[in-house]
Design a protein around this motif. Structure first.
Motif, PDB file in Angstrom:
ATOM      1  N   LEU A 201       0.836  -1.198   0.000  1.00 54.69           N
ATOM      2  CA  LEU A 201       0.000   0.000   0.000  1.00 54.69           C
ATOM      3  C   LEU A 201       0.873   1.252   0.000  1.00 54.69           C
ATOM      4  N   ASP A 202       0.341   2.339  -0.547  1.00 58.34           N
ATOM      5  CA  ASP A 202       1.076   3.602  -0.501  1.00 58.34           C
ATOM      6  C   ASP A 202       1.045   4.147   0.930  1.00 58.34           C
ATOM      7  N   SER A 203       1.887   5.130   1.227  1.00 57.11           N
ATOM      8  CA  SER A 203       2.066   5.601   2.604  1.00 57.11           C
ATOM      9  C   SER A 203       0.789   6.181   3.191  1.00 57.11           C
ATOM     10  N   THR A 204      -0.005   6.877   2.374  1.00 55.63           N
ATOM     11  CA  THR A 204      -1.235   7.482   2.887  1.00 55.63           C
ATOM     12  C   THR A 204      -2.264   6.413   3.242  1.00 55.63           C
ATOM     13  N   THR A 205      -2.415   5.418   2.353  1.00 57.73           N
ATOM     14  CA  THR A 205      -3.354   4.320   2.615  1.00 57.73           C
ATOM     15  C   THR A 205      -2.892   3.500   3.809  1.00 57.73           C
ATOM     16  N   ALA A 206      -1.583   3.267   3.900  1.00 59.78           N
ATOM     17  CA  ALA A 206      -1.038   2.519   5.034  1.00 59.78           C
ATOM     18  C   ALA A 206      -1.306   3.259   6.343  1.00 59.78           C
ATOM     19  N   LEU A 207      -1.192   4.587   6.313  1.00 58.13           N
ATOM     20  CA  LEU A 207      -1.471   5.382   7.508  1.00 58.13           C
ATOM     21  C   LEU A 207      -2.927   5.236   7.923  1.00 58.13           C
ATOM     22  N   ARG A 208      -3.830   5.207   6.953  1.00 58.85           N
ATOM     23  CA  ARG A 208      -5.248   5.031   7.248  1.00 58.85           C
ATOM     24  C   ARG A 208      -5.503   3.679   7.921  1.00 58.85           C
ATOM     25  N   ILE A 209      -4.809   2.649   7.450  1.00 57.58           N
ATOM     26  CA  ILE A 209      -4.961   1.316   8.051  1.00 57.58           C
ATOM     27  C   ILE A 209      -4.477   1.329   9.497  1.00 57.58           C
ATOM     28  N   VAL A 210      -3.316   1.927   9.741  1.00 59.37           N
ATOM     29  CA  VAL A 210      -2.769   1.962  11.098  1.00 59.37           C
ATOM     30  C   VAL A 210      -3.647   2.821  12.008  1.00 59.37           C
ATOM     31  N   GLN A 211      -4.245   3.883  11.467  1.00 65.78           N
ATOM     32  CA  GLN A 211      -5.190   4.675  12.265  1.00 65.78           C
ATOM     33  C   GLN A 211      -6.379   3.827  12.704  1.00 65.78           C
ATOM     34  N   VAL A 212      -6.850   2.983  11.801  1.00 67.09           N
ATOM     35  CA  VAL A 212      -7.952   2.066  12.137  1.00 67.09           C
ATOM     36  C   VAL A 212      -7.523   1.128  13.259  1.00 67.09           C
ATOM     37  N   LEU A 213      -6.301   0.603  13.162  1.00 70.75           N
ATOM     38  CA  LEU A 213      -5.810  -0.314  14.193  1.00 70.75           C
ATOM     39  C   LEU A 213      -5.653   0.396  15.528  1.00 70.75           C
ATOM     40  N   THR A 214      -5.203   1.644  15.491  1.00 74.18           N
ATOM     41  CA  THR A 214      -5.068   2.423  16.724  1.00 74.18           C
ATOM     42  C   THR A 214      -6.419   2.608  17.400  1.00 74.18           C
ATOM     43  N   GLU A 215      -7.437   2.924  16.597  1.00 73.23           N
ATOM     44  CA  GLU A 215      -8.787   3.100  17.149  1.00 73.23           C
ATOM     45  C   GLU A 215      -9.322   1.799  17.731  1.00 73.23           C
ATOM     46  N   ILE A 216      -9.017   0.690  17.061  1.00 72.75           N
ATOM     47  CA  ILE A 216      -9.463  -0.615  17.560  1.00 72.75           C
ATOM     48  C   ILE A 216      -8.800  -0.907  18.903  1.00 72.75           C
ATOM     49  N   ALA A 217      -7.496  -0.631  18.998  1.00 71.43           N
ATOM     50  CA  ALA A 217      -6.779  -0.857  20.259  1.00 71.43           C
ATOM     51  C   ALA A 217      -7.336   0.031  21.367  1.00 71.43           C
ATOM     52  N   GLU A 218      -7.613   1.276  21.049  1.00 66.27           N
ATOM     53  CA  GLU A 218      -8.132   2.210  22.055  1.00 66.27           C
ATOM     54  C   GLU A 218      -9.518   1.822  22.555  1.00 66.27           C
ATOM     55  N   SER A 219     -10.199   0.971  21.807  1.00 70.24           N
ATOM     56  CA  SER A 219     -11.522   0.517  22.243  1.00 70.24           C
ATOM     57  C   SER A 219     -11.438  -0.587  23.295  1.00 70.24           C
ATOM     58  N   GLY A 220     -10.220  -0.936  23.719  1.00 71.63           N
ATOM     59  CA  GLY A 220     -10.058  -1.931  24.775  1.00 71.63           C
ATOM     60  C   GLY A 220      -9.547  -3.270  24.300  1.00 71.63           C
ATOM     61  N   LYS A 221      -9.083  -3.323  23.050  1.00 72.35           N
ATOM     62  CA  LYS A 221      -8.589  -4.578  22.495  1.00 72.35           C
ATOM     63  C   LYS A 221      -7.068  -4.612  22.501  1.00 72.35           C
ATOM     64  N   THR A 222      -6.527  -5.814  22.400  1.00 72.50           N
ATOM     65  CA  THR A 222      -5.095  -6.006  22.258  1.00 72.50           C
ATOM     66  C   THR A 222      -4.810  -6.268  20.787  1.00 72.50           C
ATOM     67  N   VAL A 223      -3.991  -5.430  20.165  1.00 71.57           N
ATOM     68  CA  VAL A 223      -3.722  -5.536  18.727  1.00 71.57           C
ATOM     69  C   VAL A 223      -2.233  -5.810  18.514  1.00 71.57           C
ATOM     70  N   VAL A 224      -1.949  -6.856  17.760  1.00 74.07           N
ATOM     71  CA  VAL A 224      -0.562  -7.214  17.439  1.00 74.07           C
ATOM     72  C   VAL A 224      -0.456  -7.301  15.922  1.00 74.07           C
ATOM     73  N   THR A 225       0.469  -6.563  15.344  1.00 74.43           N
ATOM     74  CA  THR A 225       0.612  -6.572  13.889  1.00 74.43           C
ATOM     75  C   THR A 225       2.070  -6.751  13.485  1.00 74.43           C
ATOM     76  N   ALA A 226       2.287  -7.612  12.496  1.00 75.08           N
ATOM     77  CA  ALA A 226       3.616  -7.721  11.889  1.00 75.08           C
ATOM     78  C   ALA A 226       3.699  -6.675  10.789  1.00 75.08           C
ATOM     79  N   ILE A 227       4.823  -6.003  10.698  1.00 77.84           N
ATOM     80  CA  ILE A 227       4.962  -4.946   9.696  1.00 77.84           C
ATOM     81  C   ILE A 227       6.412  -4.929   9.234  1.00 77.84           C
ATOM     82  N   HIS A 228       6.611  -4.753   7.948  1.00 80.55           N
ATOM     83  CA  HIS A 228       7.962  -4.910   7.399  1.00 80.55           C
ATOM     84  C   HIS A 228       8.801  -3.651   7.587  1.00 80.55           C
TER      85      HIS A 228
END
Length: 620
Positions: A201-228
């Motif tokens: 993904l391009d950097s802007t789209t990748a940022l949008r994905i990580v923002q989604v993951l941040t919001e999911i984590a802030e909702s009380g979940k544990t998020v683990v992601t592999a990233i290159h």
């Protein structure tokens, strides 16, 4: 999203399917080896070597490292997705080991986007919601839940666009990845694992994905992601970081402190550099544009004096060994003294609830079958009714009609010519469905494993829905084919005989499809399955006595397994049972044996396919 509202389960079904059960993930000294089979021997290879870390609810833990460093293997172990290989160490969830009751609390997004290409975004998430959400929810509530996830992930604009794939144009790569994430957060998991969600993904789209993951984590979940190798903007959004190099742990701690840690070991960038790029370069043993610790320089000089060379360059092995030793001496011992890792205070009742959750299907068997049937029909109608396949069948039908235009049976030679037409029909509709059905299960293996891993449906419901949803599509083309051929070639003009011929062809298609399903399910490799199918169908045809009248006894029994043989005899009976013996029509009997054999094959081959599929796919 408000974490407080989510934890109390009072979100008005906006994002959650129920309350969030917080899970604290801890893992210590995790090791993994794989067996490498070779022609003469087998060896073991270390994939992970003593990985320790943790992730709390509300945290986003990133696992970084170069390709081949063990990121995917670590995620698979933590997510309970690896059942093979040699595994050592401790992995706990709220201080308890993994159990099947955790299946419903864990979401796992694979690196490859495993989705049906011809379904729209809304259809994809709605079918997942109908199958995965609890039975206590009504169909309307499940559909609303799917729409809520679409809204939360910003997919409203493309909700009626097909997902697409490698050769089918659909939604963008970032939208497709968000659909994959949506499939998992539908059920409100406590733990969410993602394998390289920003890859390609391009950097802007990748940022949008990580923002989604941040919001999911802030909702009380544990998020683990592999990233290159994320951009600097992405890197600063991670709470914790694990850096792997050749399967070893090079760093675990706050992502914001990673640069200062490596500076303390003597490694600092000499130019302005993305922190993630700097870290991955170090993990690869690349020290270009980086200060080198005094200890490593001394080691290089001693090697040069021993070898009497002046290479002036550190090997990747030297850098790797130094980083592993530095981390072990500075951090690993200190963390072990803390009695593993600081536990998260968890209410006893909540802890009991998380681990007492029993496996429960989101729909009963009949509902699973019905949902999978309509999903399969929508997904595959594009392939079955493609212009290419329709053109192929129509072209062959027209060619046959022209070659046997208004044929008759007035003489023995005319009879033999028309019998050749019936033989071709039985062979064509014996071959065509076999090589179509072979692709069924190998192409859907990844999807089947993914959905069965989260107990989305029973294998029996999937198998029956998959095979029956194909039937309307499989039987459409033979009907069109026979409508053209039958009247162009002047076969026996009678309503009864036309429909009997049609039934014979359709029965042949169903039996041949069963053989294709059985071969595909037993081998799960398209090239090997195609080879085996070719040999099998040719053997059936040769053993049927069409080309050799005196077939040896040791192979003649194969004719009874051949749908070509039975179909040809039935077509001969339907067309020529009224002709006098003087025209040398073979003795065909009443045809009941052939019909019984075809029905037995239709069910028998499918039963063999189901048994093979159960053996080759993920256990229940």
């Amino acid at each position: 999203m408000s974490g407080t509202d989510i934890e109390t389960g009072q979100t008005g079904e906006r994002m959650m399917a129920g309350p969030t059960y917080p899970i604290h993930l801890k893992f210590a000294d995790v090791r993994c080896k794989v067996h490498l089979k070779r022609i003469a021997s087998s060896t073991e290879k270390d994939i992970l070597q003593g990985i320790t870390g943790s992730a709390r609810p509300g945290e986003l833990l990133a696992v970084m490292g170069p390709s081949g460093s063990g990121k995917t293997t670590l995620l698979s172990l933590l997510g309970g997705r690896t059942t093979t290989d040699i595994i050592q160490g401790s992995i706990t969830y709220n201080d308890e080991p993994y159990s099947k009751s955790l299946k419903g609390r864990i979401g796992f997004v694979t690196q490859d986007d495993v989705l049906f290409a011809h379904l729209t975004v809304r259809e994809t998430l709605t079918y997942a919601a109908l199958l995965r959400l609890p039975r206590t929810m009504s169909r309307q509530q499940k559909e609303e839940r799917a729409m809520n996830v679409i809204t939360e992930l910003g997919l409203q604009r493309c909700q009626d666009t097909i997902v697409g794939g490698s050769f089918i144009r659909g939604v963008s790569g970032g939208e497709r990845k968000r659909v994959c994430i949506g499939n998992e957060i539908l059920v409100n998991p406590s733990l969410l694992f993602l394998d390289e969600p920003t890859s390609g993904l391009d950097s802007t789209t990748a940022l949008r994905i990580v923002q989604v993951l941040t919001e999911i984590a802030e909702s009380g979940k544990t998020v683990v992601t592999a990233i290159h190798q994320p951009s600097s903007r992405l890197f600063h959004r991670f709470n914790k970081l694990i850096l792997l190099g050749k399967g070893s742990l090079l760093y675990f701690g706050r992502a914001s402190k990673a640069m200062s840690y490596f500076s303390s070991t003597g490694f600092s960038p000499l130019i302005a550099m993305n922190p993630a790029e700097f870290l991955v370069d170090l993990a690869n043993g690349n020290t270009n544009d980086v200060t080198v610790p005094t200890g490593l320089e001394d080691k290089l000089q001693s090697k040069e004096s021993e070898r009497h060379t002046t290479s002036g360059k550190l090997s990747t092995e030297d850098v790797h060994e130094y980083l592993v030793e530095a981390y072990e001496t500075r951090f690993a011992e200190k963390k072990k003294k803390k009695k593993s890792l600081t536990p998260l205070p968890i209410n006893g009742d909540l802890k009991a609830t998380v681990f007492s959750l029993k496996r429960d299907w989101g729909a009963n068997w009949w509902q699973q079958y019905s949902i999978l049937f309509w999903r399969g029909l929508k997904e595959r109608r594009h392939d079955y009714l493609s212009w290419m396949r329709i053109t192929q069948v129509l072209a062959i039908a027209v060619i046959l009609g022209l070659l046997w235009w208004q044929s008759n049976t007035t003489t023995l030679r005319d009879l033999e010519d028309q019998a050749g037409l019936l033989f071709f029909i039985s062979v064509f509709w014996g071959f065509f469905p076999v090589f179509t059905a072979i692709f069924t299960f190998p192409q859907e293996r990844e999807m089947l494993n993914k959905e069965r891993a989260v107990d989305m449906y029973r294998l029996s419901a999937y198998f029956l829905a998959r095979t029956t949803s194909d039937l309307p599509l499989d039987l459409f083309l033979p009907v069109i084919f026979l409508l053209i051929v039958y009247f162009m070639t002047g076969l026996r003009l009678s309503v009864a005989h036309f429909f009997l011929s049609m039934l014979v062809v359709l029965l042949t298609v169903i039996a041949a499809q069963g053989l294709g399903l059985a071969i595909g399910a037993s081998i799960m490799n398209i090239k090997k399955a195609t080879t085996l199918a070719s040999v099998t169908v040719m053997s059936f045809m040769l053993a049927g006595g069409f080309f050799v009248k005196r077939v040896p006894a040791f192979i003649s029994w194969l004719r009874f397994l051949s749908f070509n043989y039975h179909a040809y005899r039935l077509l001969l009976k339907v067309q020529y049972d009224h002709l006098p013996r003087s025209l040398d029509v073979p003795e065909l009997g009443d045809g009941l044996k052939e019909v019984a054999a075809m029905i037995a094959m239709a069910f028998g081959y499918r039963f063999l396919a189901y048994i093979s599929l159960r053996r080759t796919t993920m256990p229940k």
